[in-house]
Design an enzyme around this catalytic site. Structure first.
Site, short mmCIF file in Angstrom:
data_model
loop_
_atom_site.label_atom_id
_atom_site.label_comp_id
_atom_site.label_asym_id
_atom_site.label_seq_id
_atom_site.Cartn_x
_atom_site.Cartn_y
_atom_site.Cartn_z
N TRP A 29 0.83 -1.22 0.00
CA TRP A 29 0.00 0.00 0.00
C TRP A 29 0.86 1.27 0.00
O TRP A 29 1.88 1.32 0.69
CB TRP A 29 -0.89 -0.01 1.24
N ASN A 31 0.32 5.71 0.46
CA ASN A 31 -0.45 6.95 0.42
C ASN A 31 0.49 8.16 0.33
O ASN A 31 1.24 8.22 -0.66
CB ASN A 31 -1.57 7.02 1.47
N ASP A 32 0.49 9.08 1.25
CA ASP A 32 1.12 10.40 1.05
C ASP A 32 2.59 10.37 0.61
O ASP A 32 3.37 9.57 1.13
CB ASP A 32 1.12 11.20 2.35
N GLN A 48 4.24 7.06 2.37
CA GLN A 48 3.55 6.25 3.38
C GLN A 48 3.36 4.87 2.79
O GLN A 48 2.76 4.72 1.71
CB GLN A 48 2.21 6.90 3.74
N PHE A 91 3.95 8.14 10.64
CA PHE A 91 3.06 8.89 9.77
C PHE A 91 3.84 9.98 9.01
O PHE A 91 5.03 10.12 9.16
CB PHE A 91 1.91 9.49 10.60
N ASP A 156 1.92 15.45 10.69
CA ASP A 156 2.42 15.83 9.37
C ASP A 156 3.27 17.10 9.37
O ASP A 156 2.97 18.08 8.68
CB ASP A 156 1.24 15.98 8.38
N GLU A 213 -4.87 18.42 7.54
CA GLU A 213 -3.73 17.50 7.47
C GLU A 213 -2.68 18.04 6.51
O GLU A 213 -2.95 18.91 5.69
CB GLU A 213 -4.16 16.14 6.93
C1 FRU Z 1 -3.19 11.78 4.98
C2 FRU Z 1 -2.81 11.05 6.26
C3 FRU Z 1 -1.85 11.88 7.11
C4 FRU Z 1 -1.17 10.84 7.93
C5 FRU Z 1 -1.05 9.71 6.96
C6 FRU Z 1 -1.10 8.35 7.57
O1 FRU Z 1 -3.53 10.93 3.95
O2 FRU Z 1 -3.97 10.73 6.99
O3 FRU Z 1 -2.49 12.88 7.85
O4 FRU Z 1 0.06 11.27 8.42
O5 FRU Z 1 -2.09 9.86 6.02
O6 FRU Z 1 -0.82 7.35 6.63
#
Ligand code: FRU
Length: 466
Positions: A29, A31-32, A48, A91, A156, A213
């Protein structure tokens, strides 16, 4: 730091939706984007990452680097969670170079252990590296703990240097009114941080969001820019149609009073799939941003194939009349392999746009004068997956499935710049005044087409991409 168990990493089992030139995980997976920086001859992008499954899980920091923002090399996982400072996850966070060292400042996520995923707390931590590959967590972590007037949402960090001091902004939610806000901290050494309070806060849950965020803060053309991802804004007419979106304000941060005064918040991208951005400076002074091609609560077909998610292309931000313009980074021309089309075409009704490999194509349309109307389509078999229509000073994006429409207001149509990869489309209109970021999933051969109800003759460039 804990060691990952690579024997349990998930593997990609099917290539059908794998991107060809966007940053993805090798399996697992994403994400950010995190920790963007230029260090010792390389651009670094962290992300992430959950390497053990294609679902979100305890967050690691995946890591790639590149000499040119185009060709990326996967590196070992940079941050692994599970130490006292980040028991439930590493995170999002950012990077800064001091002397010969690369520092990462990131959020430690912690669960109270009662099985409730909303019952957590967060702090801020430091890690560092001298080679840009191997990282050590600072022995006196955490470096920042949440203030008493904060809820559990405290994450963050985005760090920068100004006038010989270090600053960072944090995404936060105020305990009293349960609204989003951005907190500022100051340090002279990156290790000891003093709170400077909130620089700005949400004025209402439904209009500006209950949690902000992924803040980013930088100067552009002598102005200060605050970019952040507010959660929970209600749609306002044709704006803010996503569950959460990236917004920005242009203004001024007063480093004495610690207040940011700026424009009302504006959407940065009008598409369905754009979130959690971060930016960095290139050595020649350009502001380059990446985002996550976020699915929000949509189905993610590639999860069945052992992976999920990719980042956007690198995009250059510029500021014109208090509007952020977003353009594909100039380095991306290195992807061009073969010129499929170069010249004016006559559009009258609907017609195919024949290119070598429709799913790996860069398209540029230039209009000498704005057309009455113009439509660009990405079709799979008989189905329209993505359609972008210009008419009456409005761009309307239609995506197949539920919640199909997204909008942007433009003054006439001057140009469209489109990047298609296996499962994403990024559309930049009018020199980056309006952007749409989308994912799509084609299960039949893809075709591109254009249409106009009144004849027009755009100049077209189409490049097959490596
Ligand atoms: C945004 C978020 C951030 C956090 C991260 C966790 O997509 O929720 O605020 O640090 O993803 O994976």
């Amino acid at each position: 730091m804990q060691k990952p168990d690579s024997s349990k990493f998930v593997h990609v089992t099917n290539q059908r939706y794998r991107q060809h030139y966007h940053i993805m995980t090798p399996g697992g997976w994403l994400n950010d984007p995190n920790g963007l920086c230029y260090f010792k001859g390389y651009y670094h992008v962290f992300y992430q990452f959950h390497p053990y499954s294609s679902q979100w899980g305890p967050m690691h920091w995946g890591h790639v680097r590149s000499h040119d923002l185009v060709h990326w090399e996967q590196l070992p996982i940079a941050l692994i969670p599970g130490d006292p400072e980040d028991s439930g996850g590493c995170f999002s966070g950012s990077a800064i170079i001091k002397g010969d060292r690369l520092y990462l400042i990131y959020t430690g996520h912690h669960y109270y252990g009662d099985g409730d995923p909303d019952h957590f707390w967060e702090n801020q931590n430091l890690a560092y590296s001298d080679d840009g590959v191997h990282f050590t967590k600072y022995q006196h972590n955490p470096i920042i703990e949440a203030p008493a007037d904060n809820t559990q949402h405290f994450r963050d960090p985005k760090v920068w240097e100004h006038d010989g001091a270090y600053y960072l902004v944090l995404g936060s939610q105020h305990q009293g009114d349960k609204l989003g806000r951005i907190l500022l901290y100051r340090s002279s050494d990156l290790l000891n941080w003093k709170p400077c309070g909130p620089i700005i806060q949400s004025q209402g849950k439904s209009t500006e969001g209950w949690m902000w965020e992924c803040p980013d803060f930088f100067s552009l053309n002598g102005q200060d820019v605050l970019v952040y991802s507010p959660m929970g804004i209600q749609p306002q007419g044709k704006r803010f149609l996503n569950l959460s979106q990236v917004c920005y304000r242009i203004g001024h941060l007063d480093y004495r009073t610690h207040h940011f005064i700026g424009t009302p918040q504006q959407e940065l991208d009008h598409g369905h799939n754009f979130y959690a951005t971060q930016s960095m400076l290139t050595p020649d002074g350009r502001r380059i941003q990446f985002g996550w091609l976020s699915p929000f609560n949509e189905k993610i077909p590639e999860q069945a194939d052992g992976w999920a998610g990719s980042l956007t292309l690198p995009r250059e931000l510029t500021l014109v009349n208090n509007i952020l313009h977003v353009r594909p980074a100039q380095e991306l021309t290195a992807l061009r392999n073969h010129t499929d089309i170069n010249g004016n075409i006559n559009v009258n009704g609907q017609q195919d746009l024949t290119v070598t490999n429709p799913q790996h194509t860069e398209l540029i349309f230039n209009f000498q004068e704005s057309p009455h109307d113009f439509t660009w389509l990405l079709n799979a078999g008989q189905e329209i997956l993505i359609k972008l229509t210009y008419q009456d000073n409005q761009l309307t994006l239609t995506r197949q499935g539920k919640d199909p429409y997204r909008y942007a207001t433009v003054k006439g149509l001057q140009d469209l710049h489109i990047f298609i990869d296996t499962s994403s489309v990024e559309i930049f209109a009018n020199d980056g005044v309006a952007v749409f970021t989308e994912r799509y999933y084609a299960n039949e051969p893809v075709k591109l087409a254009v249409a106009a109800t009144k004849e027009c003759q755009p100049a077209v460039q189409a490049y097959q991409l490596k």
